[in-house]
Design a protein around this motif. Structure first.
Motif, PDB file in Angstrom:
ATOM      1  N   LEU A  91       1.417  -1.052   0.018  1.00  0.00           N
ATOM      2  CA  LEU A  91      -0.505  -0.181   0.012  1.00  0.00           C
ATOM      3  C   LEU A  91       0.954   1.525   0.055  1.00  0.00           C
ATOM      4  N   LYS A  92       1.809   0.682   0.559  1.00  0.00           N
ATOM      5  CA  LYS A  92       2.545   2.616   0.661  1.00  0.00           C
ATOM      6  C   LYS A  92       3.485   2.221  -0.348  1.00  0.00           C
ATOM      7  N   LYS A  93       4.216   1.774  -1.217  1.00  0.00           N
ATOM      8  CA  LYS A  93       4.584   1.649  -2.481  1.00  0.00           C
ATOM      9  C   LYS A  93       4.442   2.285  -3.730  1.00  0.00           C
ATOM     10  N   ASN A  94       2.926   1.808  -3.536  1.00  0.00           N
ATOM     11  CA  ASN A  94       1.840   2.192  -4.694  1.00  0.00           C
ATOM     12  C   ASN A  94       0.763   3.370  -4.465  1.00  0.00           C
ATOM     13  N   ARG A  95       1.626   3.751  -3.011  1.00  0.00           N
ATOM     14  CA  ARG A  95       0.993   5.247  -2.886  1.00  0.00           C
ATOM     15  C   ARG A  95      -0.537   5.374  -2.753  1.00  0.00           C
ATOM     16  N   GLY A 108       7.618   6.353   5.771  1.00  0.00           N
ATOM     17  CA  GLY A 108       7.841   5.945   4.710  1.00  0.00           C
ATOM     18  C   GLY A 108       6.242   6.649   4.276  1.00  0.00           C
ATOM     19  N   SER A 109       5.367   5.346   4.799  1.00  0.00           N
ATOM     20  CA  SER A 109       3.854   5.522   4.755  1.00  0.00           C
ATOM     21  C   SER A 109       2.896   7.201   5.505  1.00  0.00           C
ATOM     22  N   GLU A 110       4.066   8.256   6.401  1.00  0.00           N
ATOM     23  CA  GLU A 110       2.921   8.855   6.950  1.00  0.00           C
ATOM     24  C   GLU A 110       2.496   9.652   5.751  1.00  0.00           C
ATOM     25  N   ASP A 111       2.776  10.234   4.182  1.00  0.00           N
ATOM     26  CA  ASP A 111       2.046  11.052   4.222  1.00  0.00           C
ATOM     27  C   ASP A 111       0.620  10.356   3.408  1.00  0.00           C
ATOM     28  N   ASN A 112       0.379   9.675   3.737  1.00  0.00           N
ATOM     29  CA  ASN A 112      -0.923   8.679   2.687  1.00  0.00           C
ATOM     30  C   ASN A 112      -1.497   7.599   3.686  1.00  0.00           C
ATOM     31  N   MET A 113      -1.046   7.931   5.117  1.00  0.00           N
ATOM     32  CA  MET A 113      -1.795   7.497   5.741  1.00  0.00           C
ATOM     33  C   MET A 113      -2.436   8.122   6.356  1.00  0.00           C
ATOM     34  N   VAL A 114      -3.610   7.197   7.678  1.00  0.00           N
ATOM     35  CA  VAL A 114      -4.572   7.841   8.654  1.00  0.00           C
ATOM     36  C   VAL A 114      -4.035   7.006   9.338  1.00  0.00           C
TER      37      VAL A 114
END
Length: 404
Positions: free
Chosen positions: A112-116, A177-183
């Motif tokens: 999920l992180k790599k595929n934003r 590295g998932s901070e910007d796209n994850m709540v």
């Protein structure tokens, strides 16, 4: 907007029902909704996928006992889940309670992180940031890496190895590295405060959304036949509802101690699995057994004068919400979340293990007359519609960020 949820179960248990309610709630307002789940029976519902055979889950459970890594493995079922995500192309993915040996959590988070892909992670327990145990209790090793765990046999079911440090490192690497796209959504302020202290989730955005219940079911619904069945007319009724009475975390022994001190003017009803044998309980204790029908359970809440919870640790407490919506006050021990999520005007809590203070609270609240105000005030806090609307708002915010 299309939202894909992942949960261990579907329309079963507390998190399975939450997943189901969210799914149906989104469909009702025109949001495309997809669900993937790993455990339980197959369903024929459209856009609901079971991604893991039961035998495969059990096999991964057995392997984890050898490796000491609970949230890895599951190669084929994880591949199937990811293939569904790729095929469905959701705008937002919502991960509910994803333990249960049906998915490799590290690989899923990394994908999920790599595929934003905008992701909401709902914390129903602590394992997503401890990387091991569901409840850390007083241990704080999860804040700096775990390892040398005194409880690893019990918490990870590992037969040989203490791999809690390795699990922690793998989880931290997945989240990095998932901070910007994850709540991160916690089901209580207490759990949110804990998650914010985690090195894995320190820089993520955090929210709180209370679990919701069906307040058309959990409402004052007294059935006269229960009074006749248990011969409780003119007696004060104390209720204890638990998933498993024998679970040490649930503190069943304290309920029996209270029953002994209350005497014959009170009846204590025990609802749940793993109840003690009738001959081993005080005379004023009635073992009802497990209740699967929520309408029937609501009638027991409504019948009672007070509900007692004796857990050592809870991240929410569906019992609190259900009881209060049935107009029955709550007393219990300080256990993390319950004292925060219960309506303050209709609940009281004691220091863990202080039976005398708990007993005083039981007597006080059991002798207060119900007037419907508790149920009315609680409905606005715990109604599932409120929960659904909060989640939809978060999904829409994430979706709009992705569009920009």
């Amino acid at each position: 907007m299309k939202v894909l949820q992942v949960n261990c179960v579907y329309n079963k248990g507390s998190t399975g029902k939450i997943t189901y309610d969210l799914h149906k709630g989104m469909l009702e307002v025109g949001i495309e909704s997809v669900v993937c789940y790993g455990r339980g029976i197959n369903t024929k519902e459209l856009a609901v996928y079971k991604t893991c055979p039961e035998w495969y889950s059990k096999m991964n459970n057995a392997l984890s006992r050898l490796t000491g890594i609970m949230y890895g493995g599951c190669f084929f079922s994880t591949k199937k889940l990811i293939s569904v995500i790729i095929c469905e192309k959701p705008d937002v993915v919502c991960l509910q309670c994803i333990n249960g040996y049906f998915v490799n959590i590290y690989e899923l988070i990394t994908f999920l992180k790599k595929n934003r892909i905008p992701t909401v992670i709902v914390l129903h327990a602590e394992f997503m940031y401890t990387a091991n145990c569901a409840h850390a209790y007083d241990c704080e090793k999860w804040k700096n890496g775990c390892g040398h765990c005194l409880r690893y046999h019990k918490e990870t079911n590992s037969i040989l190895f203490d791999n809690t440090a390795l699990s922690w490192k793998k989880m931290k690497n997945a989240f990095s590295g998932s901070e910007d796209n994850m709540v991160i959504v916690s089901v209580s302020p207490w759990l949110k405060n804990r998650a914010e202290q985690s090195p894995m989730l320190l820089h993520h955005e955090h929210r709180v959304v209370f679990n919701g219940i069906d307040t058309d079911v959990f409402k004052p619904t007294i059935k006269a036949e229960l009074i006749k069945k248990y011969k409780v007319k003119n007696k004060k009724i104390v209720l204890h509802v638990t998933a498993r009475f024998s679970d040490q975390n649930k503190g069943g022994k304290y309920v029996l101690q209270i029953a002994e001190k209350l005497g014959n003017g009170y009846v204590v009803l025990l609802v749940g699995n793993g109840l003690p044998l009738q001959e081993k309980v005080p005379e004023n204790v009635i073992c009802v057994g497990a209740i699967s029908d929520p309408i029937e359970l609501a009638s027991y809440y409504s019948l009672s004068d007070v509900t007692v919870i004796t857990s050592k640790r809870e991240t929410f407490s569906m019992v609190c919400a259900e009881s209060l919506c049935c107009d029955t006050p709550i007393v219990g021990f300080y256990a993390g979340a319950p004292e925060q999520i219960s309506h303050p005007d209709y609940s009281a809590f004691s220091k863990y293990g202080d039976v005398d203070d708990l007993l005083s609270n039981v007597i006080y609240w059991a002798n207060r007359k119900k007037d419907g105000k508790c149920a009315k005030a609680s409905k606005s806090m715990y109604d599932r519609t409120v929960m659904i609307n909060h989640y939809i708002q978060i999904f829409e915010e994430l979706y709009e960020r992705g569009e920009k």
